[in-house]
Motif scaffolding. Sequence first.
Motif, PDB file in Angstrom:
ATOM      1  N   ALA A  94      -3.632  -1.787  -2.994  1.00 38.61           N
ATOM      2  CA  ALA A  94      -4.265  -0.467  -3.105  1.00 38.61           C
ATOM      3  C   ALA A  94      -4.168   0.089  -4.525  1.00 38.61           C
ATOM      4  CB  ALA A  94      -3.625   0.511  -2.119  1.00 38.61           C
ATOM      5  N   ARG A  95      -3.222  -0.439  -5.320  1.00 39.90           N
ATOM      6  CA  ARG A  95      -3.088   0.028  -6.699  1.00 39.90           C
ATOM      7  C   ARG A  95      -3.965  -0.769  -7.665  1.00 39.90           C
ATOM      8  NH1 ARG A  95       1.733   2.956  -7.334  1.00 39.90           N
ATOM      9  NH2 ARG A  95       1.140   3.318  -9.487  1.00 39.90           N
ATOM     10  N   GLY A 139      -8.361  -0.576   0.636  1.00 38.73           N
ATOM     11  CA  GLY A 139      -7.338   0.217   1.307  1.00 38.73           C
ATOM     12  C   GLY A 139      -7.390   0.151   2.818  1.00 38.73           C
ATOM     13  N   ARG A 141      -1.093  -1.383   1.154  1.00 40.27           N
ATOM     14  CA  ARG A 141      -0.136  -0.529   0.459  1.00 40.27           C
ATOM     15  C   ARG A 141       1.260  -1.110   0.464  1.00 40.27           C
ATOM     16  NH1 ARG A 141      -3.494   4.066  -0.023  1.00 40.27           N
ATOM     17  NH2 ARG A 141      -5.250   3.399   1.202  1.00 40.27           N
TER      18      ARG A 141
END
Lengths: 409, 130
Positions: free
Chosen positions: A313-314, B120, B126
């Motif tokens: 996600a980064r 995402g 994450r």
Amino acid sequence: MKRLLGLTLGILTAIGGFVDVGDLVASAVVGARFGMALAWATVLGVIGIMLYADMAGRVAAVSGLATFDVVRQVLGPRVALLNLLASMAVNLLTLTAEIGGVALALELASSVSYLLFIPVVGFLVWLVLWRLPFEQMERLFGLAGLALVVFVVAVVRLHPSYAALWHGSVHPKVPNGEGHPTYFYYAIAILGSAMTPYEVFFFSSGGREERWSERDLAEERANVFVGFPLGAILSLAITATAALVLLPQQIQVEHLDQTALPVVVALGKVGLVVVILGFVAATGGAALETALSSGYAVAQYFGWSWGKFLPPARAARFHAVLLVSVVAAMTLVLTTLDPVKITEYSLVFSVVALPLTYAPILVAANDRRSMGEHANGPFSNLLGAAFLILITVAAVVAIPLMVATKAGQ
Amino acid sequence: MSGRTRDLGLHLLDRQIVDPDGHAVGRVDDVELMVPEDGSPPYVIAMLTGPQALGPRLGGLLGRWVVFWSHALSRGSEAGPGRIGMELVTDFGTDISVSRTRLELGVHANEDRARDYLVGRLPGARGAER
């Protein structure tokens, strides 16, 4: 053991240059048709890639710039974009071939059509890209790829006349019935494949993934001086087994199973099991290398965040490129294009990508302001310039030769 | 850092911009110049980043195409390229360091979109930072 684990980045990088699916077949083709008469091209290729991988790794460690950072800064947005498009074409075609290659190795083990394995292989490649930490990935595939050492064992077990192999290597002669254009086409294909640009994208970015700094230069150099020669030795061993077993029988090589044949002759079923393991690891490793190289190159060109050390996600756009690359490659290979032929045609795009990648690296390795005492010396520069001219000339000659010889047929 | 003379092409253009957390912000795709009315030499007041800054530097049909699509895809949420004033620059090294995070700078719409609509949403996106 710990020292060996520190060298897996170099080993995995070299796998993509010397024993990916295209090379696995090409090395055997060359052995079966020309004996050891093209060994010099592999030796030339390994010197060239060691020279430039060392420069790219040194720049990554000292100034913190991966190869496409350098390409963008040295060439500016327009010319760098041209390189990016050509490099992406090479990466995507090679990724397609490697996914097909893993599936072909599985077909060899199971006799089930390789096309049925494609979705599974594609998914597993993506899963490794998505979840497996970089160091675990390079260790798993780098070490498993060493199963190809079975080709060296096979050469020994075939009890060859080493004097004859050596003589064939240092006094190359084009065999009767083969034309010079074909011979030189293969020489250029071997050189281009050994120095394919995704190796430096992967090696320099891998160095950044491992957070190399000036203190890690010894490790960087050890990776270069162990990994690439090892790849070249494996490639030469494949050629030697083909020269010893297939050439006398006039067996023409077209597929991966014929590359494995001499090992089966020398070592039987056990040999076959190890060869298939080696094929899966090497083609799988090359698939990861080419997919990641695409992500690295695009992200560095545009200045996006990238790297497997970040949670996906980064580095969202980086992971989007990886995902799209794998899906596109799976789709391409399902069109039943021959994976081995695909890697040959990627040579066309290397014509653009090779000089536009290696020239900026040479410039960056000479920047005394950022490199300080680690900048290139005169010897590296002389050799680097010579190779730059050589690969540019070879790349330009490659396409007419490819057309004239129908890609070496 | 203002008031110093540097080679624009060598020390600014095409460099990576990083935020205080070390995260990539973008590349210096173009710069905004101020031309003083008293005839003194022009100076850089801002770095421009993103496809709408890159497009004009690519030039030609391709450049216009990049700008057009980037504008179309952004659905009017951002007019023009990302702009980072030179007063935010803290260091000119191999990378250009700035004093605000990428979120504060608000130049990250495309990265956010890639995260929100694709990456995402996949399981494990994450995962713990290593």
